[in-house]
Design an enzyme around this catalytic site. Structure first.
Site, PDB file in Angstrom:
ATOM      1  N   GLY A 189      29.532  12.536  -0.004  1.00 48.00           N
ATOM      2  CA  GLY A 189      28.536  13.599  -0.044  1.00 48.00           C
ATOM      3  C   GLY A 189      28.758  14.604   1.069  1.00 48.00           C
ATOM      4  N   SER A 190      27.666  15.186   1.512  1.00 49.71           N
ATOM      5  CA  SER A 190      27.756  16.287   2.476  1.00 49.71           C
ATOM      6  C   SER A 190      28.034  15.773   3.896  1.00 49.71           C
ATOM      7  CB  SER A 190      26.431  17.051   2.481  1.00 49.71           C
ATOM      8  OG  SER A 190      25.390  16.157   2.832  1.00 49.71           O
ATOM      9  N   GLY A 209      26.639  12.413   5.750  1.00 46.68           N
ATOM     10  CA  GLY A 209      27.573  11.489   6.413  1.00 46.68           C
ATOM     11  C   GLY A 209      27.151  11.204   7.847  1.00 46.68           C
ATOM     12  N   GLU A 262      33.372  10.155   2.763  1.00 48.35           N
ATOM     13  CA  GLU A 262      34.132  11.175   2.022  1.00 48.35           C
ATOM     14  C   GLU A 262      33.233  12.390   1.912  1.00 48.35           C
ATOM     15  OE1 GLU A 262      35.505   9.353  -1.591  1.00 48.35           O
ATOM     16  OE2 GLU A 262      36.068   7.541  -0.522  1.00 48.35           O
TER      17      GLU A 262
HETATM   18  P1  NAP Z   1      24.455  14.992  -0.353  1.00 45.48           P
HETATM   19  O1  NAP Z   1      23.210  15.771  -0.340  1.00 45.48           O
HETATM   20  O2  NAP Z   1      24.984  14.490   0.931  1.00 45.48           O
HETATM   21  O3  NAP Z   1      24.198  13.771  -1.364  1.00 45.48           O
HETATM   22  C1  NAP Z   1      25.212  12.865  -1.736  1.00 45.48           C
HETATM   23  C2  NAP Z   1      24.594  11.484  -1.899  1.00 45.48           C
HETATM   24  O4  NAP Z   1      24.158  11.044  -0.628  1.00 45.48           O
HETATM   25  C3  NAP Z   1      23.356  11.425  -2.778  1.00 45.48           C
HETATM   26  O5  NAP Z   1      23.293  10.163  -3.393  1.00 45.48           O
HETATM   27  C4  NAP Z   1      22.229  11.590  -1.773  1.00 45.48           C
HETATM   28  O6  NAP Z   1      21.015  11.072  -2.216  1.00 45.48           O
HETATM   29  C5  NAP Z   1      22.770  10.768  -0.651  1.00 45.48           C
HETATM   30  N1  NAP Z   1      22.265  11.108   0.673  1.00 45.48           N
HETATM   31  C6  NAP Z   1      22.340  12.292   1.311  1.00 45.48           C
HETATM   32  N2  NAP Z   1      21.804  12.217   2.545  1.00 45.48           N
HETATM   33  C7  NAP Z   1      21.401  10.926   2.684  1.00 45.48           C
HETATM   34  C8  NAP Z   1      20.748  10.209   3.720  1.00 45.48           C
HETATM   35  N3  NAP Z   1      20.417  10.796   4.852  1.00 45.48           N
HETATM   36  N4  NAP Z   1      20.472   8.909   3.515  1.00 45.48           N
HETATM   37  C9  NAP Z   1      20.794   8.312   2.360  1.00 45.48           C
HETATM   38  N5  NAP Z   1      21.414   8.932   1.325  1.00 45.48           N
HETATM   39  C10 NAP Z   1      21.689  10.224   1.491  1.00 45.48           C
HETATM   40  O7  NAP Z   1      25.619  15.785  -1.021  1.00 45.48           O
HETATM   41  P2  NAP Z   1      25.528  16.712  -2.289  1.00 45.48           P
HETATM   42  O8  NAP Z   1      25.223  18.085  -1.886  1.00 45.48           O
HETATM   43  O9  NAP Z   1      24.668  16.085  -3.315  1.00 45.48           O
HETATM   44  O10 NAP Z   1      27.032  16.606  -2.805  1.00 45.48           O
HETATM   45  C11 NAP Z   1      27.951  17.575  -2.538  1.00 45.48           C
HETATM   46  C12 NAP Z   1      28.731  17.271  -1.285  1.00 45.48           C
HETATM   47  O11 NAP Z   1      29.513  16.105  -1.500  1.00 45.48           O
HETATM   48  C13 NAP Z   1      29.717  18.351  -0.938  1.00 45.48           C
HETATM   49  O12 NAP Z   1      29.696  18.568   0.448  1.00 45.48           O
HETATM   50  C14 NAP Z   1      31.049  17.770  -1.387  1.00 45.48           C
HETATM   51  O13 NAP Z   1      32.148  18.307  -0.707  1.00 45.48           O
HETATM   52  C15 NAP Z   1      30.848  16.338  -1.082  1.00 45.48           C
HETATM   53  N6  NAP Z   1      31.769  15.499  -1.852  1.00 45.48           N
HETATM   54  C16 NAP Z   1      32.860  14.976  -1.215  1.00 45.48           C
HETATM   55  C17 NAP Z   1      33.774  14.214  -1.924  1.00 45.48           C
HETATM   56  C18 NAP Z   1      35.001  13.661  -1.234  1.00 45.48           C
HETATM   57  O14 NAP Z   1      35.683  12.851  -1.853  1.00 45.48           O
HETATM   58  N7  NAP Z   1      35.314  14.023  -0.009  1.00 45.48           N
HETATM   59  C19 NAP Z   1      33.583  13.970  -3.269  1.00 45.48           C
HETATM   60  C20 NAP Z   1      32.457  14.535  -3.904  1.00 45.48           C
HETATM   61  C21 NAP Z   1      31.554  15.292  -3.172  1.00 45.48           C
HETATM   62  P3  NAP Z   1      19.897  12.037  -2.864  1.00 45.48           P
HETATM   63  O15 NAP Z   1      20.491  12.667  -4.044  1.00 45.48           O
HETATM   64  O16 NAP Z   1      18.808  11.078  -3.196  1.00 45.48           O
HETATM   65  O17 NAP Z   1      19.517  13.027  -1.802  1.00 45.48           O
END
Ligand code: NAP
Length: 459
Positions: free
Chosen positions: A208-209, A213, A230
């Site tokens: 995720g973001s 992370g 990641e």
């Molecule tokens: P996100 O807000 O960080 O969410 C990703 C996942 O993490 C979701 O299941 C979210 O749950 C959970 N999450 C976020 N903050 C959390 C916390 N503090 N405690 C527990 N769980 C938490 O990311 P996004 O905006 O949905 O996804 C896009 C991001 O993912 C982009 O930055 C992209 O580059 C990155 N990404 C990276 C890869 C890689 O392989 N490097 C692959 C795919 C995506 P909720 O939905 O319930 O908030």
């Protein structure tokens, strides 16, 4: 009062799904059940666990016709692309295929006097936190090898794609994974952090973001929980003067715009050798102008809405700021009358520089900035001028040069003449703020197990 999560569909803003969040005490009990069930699962032969995962993959395949529109409703990807089953299956099957070798004992000595070897043993309970942008493929990257290696898995999927977690875990159970060994849980961030902070998991894989992370890393501090992170990217492309320009424009525009730019390894900035800059731009504009932005359930649509209005607004803000600072948009707004809200037209920006947010911060949307460069040294400096390092895509006919330039780039993966693809035989990893760890490949198994040494003196 039970808290609920709501999945708002980007198609029309309606509530597509609603689920109760698991309270902390129930989550603790689920963790205890998973940990109690894991040793018996780990005692089964690797081949049996791999076969069960293959069966689960087949079950997901059988449901693909239902899954494709469900994905469109949850996160906006057009139905014409047929979902994620191909990549989902490719990754899971590859990890199943290599499991016996990847998890085999490392024999050091088998003699009359000694038996010495290193065994890979499962961590125990692995938490998988998955994102919505490729909700099946990102989740299976860890779930398949974690289970095959003998771990129990708890899946906390994104609130945007709650049905995906349910479907994956249901398929695993129907295929023969015991109920407590694979569980789908709807958890708030606070509950997730509380569990991690209490040492509930032996390993957490978070995709995720960067902000997410960091929160996971903070929650795990002092617990010695293993982490795979990641995170975000700002992946560059570099078009050299000897590149096949048609292929470069096709590949890089697909890498920038597919899935409305919501790809972790999507192309967000491009550096082009000055001698081919103009013809390259012309080709890119021609390709992108043909995109059809609209309802993802319409088979004619090539570009659906972004997953949330706020994601589209962030990209609009980055684009507007860049234009105000002198950037030039090349795609005509009039071609995209459906632009608005979560529906965001694609855009190519030139006359950009690295002082602009659109060239520095992750956009995660259908916008790409293109700059001209004089040669490899300048391109390398520009590509490395980023807080992220996931992939870099080099376009040239000279593989030696690509490897040389690749050596100088701070990145997790170097591509030549392709981009935006995860090869399950190679390690999926990043550097800098893109995180750390290793997914897929034989190294993915190393991340999801720990080494255990046996030093047996026979006489
Ligand atoms: P996100 O807000 O960080 O969410 C990703 C996942 O993490 C979701 O299941 C979210 O749950 C959970 N999450 C976020 N903050 C959390 C916390 N503090 N405690 C527990 N769980 C938490 O990311 P996004 O905006 O949905 O996804 C896009 C991001 O993912 C982009 O930055 C992209 O580059 C990155 N990404 C990276 C890869 C890689 O392989 N490097 C692959 C795919 C995506 P909720 O939905 O319930 O908030």
């Amino acid at each position: 009062m039970t808290e609920t999560l709501k999945c708002l569909s980007p198609v029309d803003g309606s509530v597509y799904a609603e689920r109760a969040l698991m309270p902390l005490d129930e989550a603790r009990a689920a963790v205890a059940r998973a940990r109690a069930a894991q040793p018996a699962w780990a005692a089964r032969p690797i081949a049996e666990r791999a076969e069960i995962v293959r069966r689960a993959v087949a079950l997901i395949g059988e449901a693909n016709d239902e899954i494709v529109p469900e994905l469109a409703w949850q996160m906006g990807r057009p139905v014409r692309y047929g979902g994620e089953f191909r990549g989902f299956q490719e990754r899971a099957h590859y990890m199943a295929d290599i499991s016996a070798d990847a998890l085999a004992d490392l024999r050091i000595e088998d003699s009359a006097a000694f038996s010495r070897y290193i065994r890979r043993v499962p961590h125990g309970l692995v938490l998988v936190v998955a994102p919505w942008n490729y909700p099946y493929m990102t989740a299976i990257n860890t779930i398949a090898p974690a289970l095959i290696a003998g771990n129990a898995v708890m899946l906390k999927h994104a609130s945007q794609t709650p049905l995906v977690g349910e479907r994956i875990i249901c398929a695993l159970r129907d295929a023969g994974v015991p109920g407590d060994v694979a569980q789908n849980v709807f958890l708030s961030h606070d509950t997730t952090s509380a569990l991690i902070g209490a040492g509930a998991f032996q390993f957490v894989n978070f995709t995720g973001s960067v902000g997410g992370g960091k929160a996971i890393e903070r929650a795990a501090a002092g617990t010695f929980t293993g982490l795979g992170l990641e995170l975000g990217g700002k992946d560059p492309g570099y078009v050299m003067e000897d590149a096949d320009l048609d292929a470069a424009a096709d590949g890089l525009m697909d890498g920038a715009m597919f899935n409305s730019g919501q790809c972790c390894c999507g192309i967000e900035r491009i550096y082009v050798h000055e001698s081919v800059y103009e013809p390259f731009l012309e080709k890119c504009v021609e390709i992108v102008s043909k995109a059809r932005l609209g309802n993802p359930l319409d088979p004619e649509t090539t570009m659906g809405p972004m997953a949330q209005v706020r994601f589209a607004d962030l990209v609009r803000a980055q684009t507007d700021e860049a234009v105000a600072a002198g950037a030039k948009p090349l795609i005509d707004r009039a071609l995209f009358p459906t632009d608005g809200g979560a529906y965001l037209m694609p855009q190519i920006l030139v006359d950009v520089d690295h002082s602009m947010r659109v060239m520095r911060e992750e956009s995660f949307g259908p916008v790409v900035g293109i700059m001209r460069v004089k040669g490899d040294a300048e391109a390398i400096a520009m590509m490395n001028d980023s807080e992220f390092g996931l992939t870099a895509s080099l376009w040239t006919r000279d593989a030696d040069r690509a490897a040389r330039v690749g050596d100088a780039i701070e990145t997790g993966t170097v591509f030549m003449n392709r981009c935006d693809y995860l090869d399950p035989a190679l390690c999926w990893t990043g550097c800098k703020n893109t995180g750390r760890g290793a997914g897929l490949s034989v190294l993915g198994y190393h991340a999801l197990t720990r080494p255990k040494s046996y030093h047996l003196k026979k006489a």
